[in-house]
Write a protein that holds these residues in place. Structure first.
Motif, PDB file in Angstrom:
ATOM      1  N   TRP A  23      29.993  40.061  37.772  1.00  0.00           N
ATOM      2  CA  TRP A  23      30.818  41.302  38.921  1.00  0.00           C
ATOM      3  C   TRP A  23      29.840  42.662  38.546  1.00  0.00           C
ATOM      4  O   TRP A  23      29.871  43.523  39.695  1.00  0.00           O
ATOM      5  N   SER A  26      28.473  42.672  41.936  1.00  0.00           N
ATOM      6  CA  SER A  26      28.419  43.027  43.100  1.00  0.00           C
ATOM      7  C   SER A  26      29.604  44.454  43.135  1.00  0.00           C
ATOM      8  O   SER A  26      28.856  45.037  44.000  1.00  0.00           O
ATOM      9  N   GLN A 132      34.189  35.755  46.670  1.00  0.00           N
ATOM     10  CA  GLN A 132      35.522  36.050  46.161  1.00  0.00           C
ATOM     11  C   GLN A 132      36.359  34.736  45.612  1.00  0.00           C
ATOM     12  O   GLN A 132      37.358  34.611  44.719  1.00  0.00           O
ATOM     13  N   VAL A 135      35.909  32.988  41.773  1.00  0.00           N
ATOM     14  CA  VAL A 135      36.043  33.779  40.980  1.00  0.00           C
ATOM     15  C   VAL A 135      36.662  32.972  39.449  1.00  0.00           C
ATOM     16  O   VAL A 135      36.178  32.271  38.340  1.00  0.00           O
ATOM     17  N   ASN A 151      38.205  42.233  40.373  1.00  0.00           N
ATOM     18  CA  ASN A 151      37.167  42.745  41.123  1.00  0.00           C
ATOM     19  C   ASN A 151      37.636  43.860  41.658  1.00  0.00           C
ATOM     20  O   ASN A 151      36.857  44.604  42.978  1.00  0.00           O
TER      21      ASN A 151
END
Length: 196
Positions: A23, A26, A132, A135, A151
């Motif tokens: 996380w 990102s 994506q 996760v 996210n």
């Protein structure tokens, strides 16, 4: 009396170290991407003074999402997601480093900027489906909804605050600083992938 922040964190998917690392990676990339867009647009403005060329910077950065999303989504389903994400971040890191060095030495031309923006955008487009879809591998099944929400929060924060941060970096350190920070923004995810 218990602290509400501690209770929230105890129930948050961020308590999983691997998810937290990915996380952070990102979110870091989101800020880097926004700084890249601001720096690229400012650099193009200085080089050409053409509104059309300035708009092509955002177009070149986002065109790969339009062109390759379906193919890259299929690739992320067929290949190991860690490998796909690592490849994507390596592409983005190389493109950002090239922009940084070319800008620093004064060799960055409008067409090179557009090409490198397209290459960076290709790495970003390669990353998105794999990131994506990953996760569900990072948190227990019952926490997938909360992880997807986290996210989305990270994405919205970077889109909101990233351009302002990019403007500050460009104003204080020039476009090369923003390009360099964009390159550094790729490192947290690459480090997280080593622990995955």
């Amino acid at each position: 009396m218990s602290n509400p922040a501690n209770k929230w964190l105890a129930a948050s998917p961020l308590r999983h170290r691997l998810f937290l690392g990915v996380w952070i990676g990102s979110v870091s990339l989101g800020f880097g991407n926004q700084m890249q867009l601001v720096a690229g647009s400012w650099s193009m403005t200085e080089m050409t003074h053409s509104p059309q060329m300035v708009s092509l910077v955002a177009f070149a950065l986002n065109l790969p999402l339009l062109l390759f999303s379906i193919a890259f989504g299929a690739l992320s389903d067929l290949k190991d997601k860690r490998t796909v994400i690592a490849t994507a971040y390596s592409i983005m890191l190389c493109a950002a480093l090239c922009m940084t060095l070319l800008g620093y030495f004064g060799w960055l031309s409008p067409w090179l900027l557009l090409l490198l923006s397209f290459i960076f955008g290709t790495g970003y487009a390669l990353n998105m489906p794999a990131w994506q879809a990953s996760v569900r591998e990072l948190v227990p099944a019952k926490e997938i909804s909360a992880a997807v929400s986290m996210n989305a929060v990270g994405n919205n924060v970077t889109r909101t605050a990233g351009p302002g941060l990019g403007g500050i970096v460009v104003a204080l350190g020039g476009v090369q600083s923003a390009f360099g920070l964009n390159a550094l923004a790729c490192i947290p995810m690459l480090l997280s992938l080593r622990r995955w």
